[in-house]
Enzyme design. Structure first.
Site, short mmCIF file in Angstrom:
data_model
loop_
_atom_site.label_atom_id
_atom_site.label_comp_id
_atom_site.label_asym_id
_atom_site.label_seq_id
_atom_site.Cartn_x
_atom_site.Cartn_y
_atom_site.Cartn_z
N ASP A 16 0.82 -1.21 0.00
CA ASP A 16 0.00 0.00 0.00
C ASP A 16 0.86 1.26 0.00
OD1 ASP A 16 -2.73 -1.11 0.14
OD2 ASP A 16 -2.04 -1.95 2.05
N TYR A 51 7.61 -9.58 7.03
CA TYR A 51 7.53 -8.13 7.12
C TYR A 51 8.30 -7.67 8.36
CZ TYR A 51 3.80 -7.84 3.61
OH TYR A 51 3.06 -7.90 2.45
#
Length: 285
Positions: A53, A111
């Site tokens: 994003d 992540y």
């Protein structure tokens, strides 16, 4: 003549882009990469391992592409970098393993999320770090690393993370293989989350809600109920600037990048947010 299947390992800093996927309203990673590849002689669309994003960074994003006849990955590795804009780069380009698909062959991702738990971030790190003191719901909170690590341990396993991702993402069981906190130095800490898949904003909600619970603003009872049953909570979505897609993982028969190459990350900038530690960044400076 058949086109050659290739796989690319790219990196990017997300602040320059409005997200990965092509969309109106600003520059995306996909648009910048495909336009650069077109100038390098590859006029075909790419397929990423996933879509980050707005504002999210990537140390390793993997994309699949078909190369024109007589055009090799080595040629692309030479011709593409000069065409790329700032904050977007190439680490590796090579022929893809048989049957490889950047997204469907992937078995997991890692992540990392950087948070300043003590003191103030250096100017080099500030654009890539969450500062809890700037979040109204965390203002004045005392966030102890030991407490955060304890809460992270509670989320490991296979479960429905419905309370921790956007409801536009499919509701299904997902496995969080590990969730740990690491000190980088100078009050900077790094969340490391590895799993078989993540819903939209899941890492940011997990990080933010863990900090909220560690501060006492959200009860541990509600936090654990959200983990155990998907019960909705007033969680906290941590800002995008601290999030980094670290690695995409593949099974051995589809692995494009050997362990030593993953560790060296050829062509990756040494500056934040990609360096391994705050000390390493200071030494590089």
């Amino acid at each position: 003549m058949k086109r050659t299947p290739a796989t690319l390992w790219i990196w990017y800093r997300g602040a320059r882009f409005i997200g990965f996927q092509r969309q109106p309203g600003g520059l995306t990673v996909q648009e910048a990469l495909e336009d650069s590849m077109r100038r390098a002689g590859v006029p075909y669309p790419i397929m990423p391992a996933g879509r980050t994003d707005r504002g999210v960074h990537a140390r390793m994003q993997v994309v699949s592409v078909r190369l024109p006849p007589c055009y090799t990955p080595e040629m692309l590795a030479e011709r593409l970098p000069p065409q790329l804009p700032p904050d977007l780069g190439l680490c590796v380009a090579r022929r893809a393993p048989d049957g490889f698909h950047s997204q469907w062959s992937a078995v997991g991702k890692e992540y990392r999320y950087r948070v300043q738990l003590g003191g103030s971030p250096s100017e080099a790190w500030r654009p890539f770090v969450m500062e809890p003191s700037l979040e109204p719901r965390l203002e004045g909170a005392v966030l102890k690393p030991e407490r955060i690590s304890e809460l992270l341990g509670a989320m490991v396993g296979r479960r429905d993370f419905y309370a921790f991702h956007e409801h536009s993402s499919q509701r299904k069981p997902r496995t969080l293989e590990s969730a740990t906190l690491h000190e980088l130095g100078g009050g900077l800490f790094e969340f490391r989350l590895r799993g078989d898949g993540f819903g939209r904003y899941q890492v940011r909600y997990l990080v933010g809600s863990t900090l909220l619970t560690a501060s006492g603003a959200l009860s541990e009872e509600r936090f654990r109920a959200a983990l155990d049953s998907g019960t909705t909570i007033p969680g906290l979505k941590a800002p995008a600037q601290g999030l980094l897609l670290w690695e995409v993982h593949y099974p051995p028969d589809k692995e494009p990048f050997p362990p030593e190459e993953r560790a060296l990350a050829p062509g990756l900038p040494s500056a934040p947010p990609f360096c391994l530690s705050a000390e390493a960044d200071a030494q590089a400076a």
